[in-house]
Design a protein around this motif. Structure first.
Motif, PDB file in Angstrom:
ATOM      1  N   HIS A   1     -15.584 -11.614  38.044  1.00  0.00           N
ATOM      2  CA  HIS A   1     -16.196 -12.880  38.437  1.00  0.00           C
ATOM      3  C   HIS A   1     -15.323 -13.603  39.466  1.00  0.00           C
ATOM      4  O   HIS A   1     -15.842 -14.229  40.407  1.00  0.00           O
ATOM      5  CB  HIS A   1     -16.401 -13.762  37.196  1.00  0.00           C
ATOM      6  CG  HIS A   1     -17.369 -14.874  37.407  1.00  0.00           C
ATOM      7  ND1 HIS A   1     -17.313 -16.058  36.710  1.00  0.00           N
ATOM      8  CD2 HIS A   1     -18.438 -14.997  38.243  1.00  0.00           C
ATOM      9  CE1 HIS A   1     -18.283 -16.855  37.109  1.00  0.00           C
ATOM     10  NE2 HIS A   1     -18.981 -16.238  38.037  1.00  0.00           N
ATOM     11  N   GLU A   2     -13.998 -13.531  39.296  1.00  0.00           N
ATOM     12  CA  GLU A   2     -13.104 -14.118  40.303  1.00  0.00           C
ATOM     13  C   GLU A   2     -13.346 -13.490  41.673  1.00  0.00           C
ATOM     14  O   GLU A   2     -13.340 -14.188  42.705  1.00  0.00           O
ATOM     15  CB  GLU A   2     -11.647 -13.916  39.889  1.00  0.00           C
ATOM     16  CG  GLU A   2     -11.205 -14.793  38.729  1.00  0.00           C
ATOM     17  CD  GLU A   2      -9.722 -14.649  38.424  1.00  0.00           C
ATOM     18  OE1 GLU A   2      -9.162 -15.543  37.773  1.00  0.00           O
ATOM     19  OE2 GLU A   2      -9.126 -13.623  38.827  1.00  0.00           O
TER      20      GLU A   2
ATOM     21  N   VAL B   1     -16.930 -14.950  42.973  1.00  0.00           N
ATOM     22  CA  VAL B   1     -17.152 -16.363  43.305  1.00  0.00           C
ATOM     23  C   VAL B   1     -15.873 -17.113  43.659  1.00  0.00           C
ATOM     24  O   VAL B   1     -15.931 -18.282  44.055  1.00  0.00           O
ATOM     25  CB  VAL B   1     -17.869 -17.096  42.148  1.00  0.00           C
ATOM     26  CG1 VAL B   1     -19.184 -16.422  41.814  1.00  0.00           C
ATOM     27  CG2 VAL B   1     -16.973 -17.169  40.916  1.00  0.00           C
ATOM     28  N   GLY B   2     -14.707 -16.475  43.502  1.00  0.00           N
ATOM     29  CA  GLY B   2     -13.433 -17.147  43.747  1.00  0.00           C
ATOM     30  C   GLY B   2     -12.778 -17.550  42.444  1.00  0.00           C
ATOM     31  O   GLY B   2     -13.464 -17.888  41.455  1.00  0.00           O
TER      32      GLY B   2
ATOM     33  N   TYR C   1     -10.963 -20.126  41.405  1.00  0.00           N
ATOM     34  CA  TYR C   1     -11.059 -21.472  40.837  1.00  0.00           C
ATOM     35  C   TYR C   1     -12.463 -21.773  40.324  1.00  0.00           C
ATOM     36  O   TYR C   1     -12.631 -22.450  39.306  1.00  0.00           O
ATOM     37  CB  TYR C   1     -10.600 -22.506  41.870  1.00  0.00           C
ATOM     38  CG  TYR C   1      -9.111 -22.418  42.131  1.00  0.00           C
ATOM     39  CD1 TYR C   1      -8.203 -23.032  41.284  1.00  0.00           C
ATOM     40  CD2 TYR C   1      -8.622 -21.679  43.207  1.00  0.00           C
ATOM     41  CE1 TYR C   1      -6.832 -22.930  41.501  1.00  0.00           C
ATOM     42  CE2 TYR C   1      -7.252 -21.569  43.436  1.00  0.00           C
ATOM     43  CZ  TYR C   1      -6.371 -22.202  42.582  1.00  0.00           C
ATOM     44  OH  TYR C   1      -5.017 -22.088  42.787  1.00  0.00           O
ATOM     45  N   VAL C   2     -13.470 -21.255  41.010  1.00  0.00           N
ATOM     46  CA  VAL C   2     -14.848 -21.420  40.531  1.00  0.00           C
ATOM     47  C   VAL C   2     -15.029 -20.659  39.219  1.00  0.00           C
ATOM     48  O   VAL C   2     -15.638 -21.163  38.264  1.00  0.00           O
ATOM     49  CB  VAL C   2     -15.853 -20.931  41.593  1.00  0.00           C
ATOM     50  CG1 VAL C   2     -17.278 -20.963  41.037  1.00  0.00           C
ATOM     51  CG2 VAL C   2     -15.754 -21.789  42.848  1.00  0.00           C
ATOM     52  N   ALA C   3     -14.480 -19.450  39.158  1.00  0.00           N
ATOM     53  CA  ALA C   3     -14.574 -18.663  37.924  1.00  0.00           C
ATOM     54  C   ALA C   3     -13.843 -19.353  36.775  1.00  0.00           C
ATOM     55  O   ALA C   3     -14.298 -19.315  35.627  1.00  0.00           O
ATOM     56  CB  ALA C   3     -14.001 -17.264  38.159  1.00  0.00           C
TER      57      ALA C   3
ATOM     58  N   GLU D   1     -13.470 -22.584  36.334  1.00  0.00           N
ATOM     59  CA  GLU D   1     -14.317 -23.675  35.856  1.00  0.00           C
ATOM     60  C   GLU D   1     -15.429 -23.144  34.949  1.00  0.00           C
ATOM     61  O   GLU D   1     -15.741 -23.729  33.909  1.00  0.00           O
ATOM     62  CB  GLU D   1     -14.923 -24.422  37.043  1.00  0.00           C
ATOM     63  CG  GLU D   1     -13.905 -25.235  37.840  1.00  0.00           C
ATOM     64  CD  GLU D   1     -14.531 -25.909  39.049  1.00  0.00           C
ATOM     65  OE1 GLU D   1     -15.773 -25.855  39.176  1.00  0.00           O
ATOM     66  OE2 GLU D   1     -13.787 -26.474  39.859  1.00  0.00           O
ATOM     67  N   ALA D   2     -16.002 -22.007  35.336  1.00  0.00           N
ATOM     68  CA  ALA D   2     -17.074 -21.424  34.528  1.00  0.00           C
ATOM     69  C   ALA D   2     -16.563 -20.946  33.165  1.00  0.00           C
ATOM     70  O   ALA D   2     -17.319 -20.920  32.187  1.00  0.00           O
ATOM     71  CB  ALA D   2     -17.716 -20.257  35.281  1.00  0.00           C
TER      72      ALA D   2
ATOM     73  N   GLU E   1     -14.306 -22.409  31.339  1.00  0.00           N
ATOM     74  CA  GLU E   1     -13.743 -23.485  30.520  1.00  0.00           C
ATOM     75  C   GLU E   1     -14.345 -23.560  29.113  1.00  0.00           C
ATOM     76  O   GLU E   1     -13.603 -23.800  28.148  1.00  0.00           O
ATOM     77  CB  GLU E   1     -13.885 -24.821  31.238  1.00  0.00           C
ATOM     78  CG  GLU E   1     -13.246 -25.997  30.517  1.00  0.00           C
ATOM     79  CD  GLU E   1     -11.780 -25.768  30.143  1.00  0.00           C
ATOM     80  OE1 GLU E   1     -11.374 -26.220  29.053  1.00  0.00           O
ATOM     81  OE2 GLU E   1     -11.055 -25.134  30.932  1.00  0.00           O
TER      82      GLU E   1
END
Length: 361
Positions: free
Chosen positions: A41-42, A45-46, A48-50, A52-53, A55
């Protein structure tokens, strides 16, 4: 389905015999897959976005730690290791730098204490290295330390320490208590023991990925600036996700059920190995932990034996050098730490392998 069968079926098959969970347990397929999925997933989508998802999964992990320690989820943070957690706690301490601990204190912890300028005082123990609670109360009342650092289960010996009793003493005297639960977490009861902070590693009895720690601390033990800094440091979110999954698996399996299984395995291990090939079991037979320490015959190097057990018999154990507890250990040892999937056949295989290795030393 038995606990042992469920534990075994959830993991890749072991290439040999694994009796080393006090060093590093084996992860489940679910944990391995969760780490891989987050890493993918990193890439999609990157990072930091991954993160957040992820969390909600991490929050569930913190809630699991809270359930196992009696703290709140808001009190729990991920760290890089157990040692990192202790470094944070001692680095943020603003009181006098005197600390009381057991003679069997973990050697690397003593280094961190010295690096932060703490003067260490040793708590009184009996001949097995177990805390003498009444003597400790008198000791701390007569000359209070600013902190007590306590290890319910050491790295070098499977003696279960009376952590709730020392917690009551510390509360009575107003001394903050820090608990090193690296070997106790997911192995012994760690909830509501009177601690102001509890920290542990990810890879041992919880069977999470390597390279993480956990810290639960009451308000004021860690400064706000430190907590903010922790939120901005480089982390492996994939490993945190994997650990959170492992913690959920532990709760689902039943912590009390696991504790009972580990205690039963410890007793069985000591019974099977008592006196084998001249090695001596250190712990009492009914000590309620899974860790068994074997003291070698005179002139035998446990490091050589451990290496040969791996190379010749594919049996994994731990070499425990005196650096693990330099104020208590007088000679190296061999440590066994089976998890709940171990069998009496595994222990008999170890006994036979030990006899084989000893015959050719």
């Amino acid at each position: 389905m038995s606990l042992a069968t469920a534990w075994r079926d959830a993991r890749p098959a072991m290439a040999g015999v694994h009796l080393d969970s006090a060093a590093c347990s084996r992860q489940t397929f679910a944990v391995i897959d969760a780490v891989a999925r987050h890493s993918r997933h990193e890439a999609e989508v990157g990072g930091y976005v991954a993160a957040e998802a992820a969390e909600p999964v991490l929050e569930a992990g913190r809630a699991a730690v809270a359930a196992l320690t009696g703290f709140s989820a808001a009190d729990v943070v991920f760290t890089r290791s157990a040692s990192h957690a202790l470094d944070i706690l001692l680095g943020d301490w603003r009181g006098p730098k005197t600390l009381a601990c057991l003679p069997g204190e973990f050697g690397p912890n003593l280094v961190i204490m010295a690096q932060h300028g703490f003067a260490v005082r040793l708590l009184p123990v009996d001949d097995d290295g177990r805390l003498d609670v009444d003597a400790a109360a008198r000791f701390l009342r007569a000359d209070p330390a600013a902190l007590v650092h306590f290890t319910p289960l050491g790295s070098h010996r499977g003696i279960v320490q009376p952590v709730a009793a020392i917690g009551a003493v510390c509360r009575d005297l107003g001394i903050p208590l820090i608990v090193d639960a690296a070997q106790a977490f997911a192995h012994l009861v760690c909830a509501d023991i009177g601690a102001d902070a509890v920290y542990t590693a990810s890879r041992k009895w919880t069977a999470g990925p390597r390279g993480l720690g956990l810290l639960a601390a009451r308000s004021g033990m860690v400064g706000e600036s430190t907590l903010e800094w922790l939120g901005h440091t480089e982390v492996s979110t994939a490993a945190q996700v994997g650990l959170s999954i492992a913690l959920g698996e532990h709760l689902a399996a039943g912590p009390a059920r696991i504790r009972a299984g580990l205690a039963e395995l410890g007793a069985m291990t000591r019974t099977v190995l008592a006196g084998v090939a001249g090695w001596q079991v250190v712990e009492p037979p009914d000590e309620p932990s899974a860790i068994t320490t074997l003291s070698p015959p005179d002139g035998v190097d446990p490091q050589i034996v451990r290496d040969r057990l791996i190379a010749e018999h594919r049996i994994v154990t731990t070499y425990a050098g005196i650096g693990r507890a330099p104020r208590e250990m007088t000679r190296p040892a061999l440590r066994l730490a089976p998890h709940v999937d171990a069998t009496d056949e595994d222990l008999e295989a170890f006994a036979a392998a030990l006899v084989s290795v000893m015959a050719t030393l």
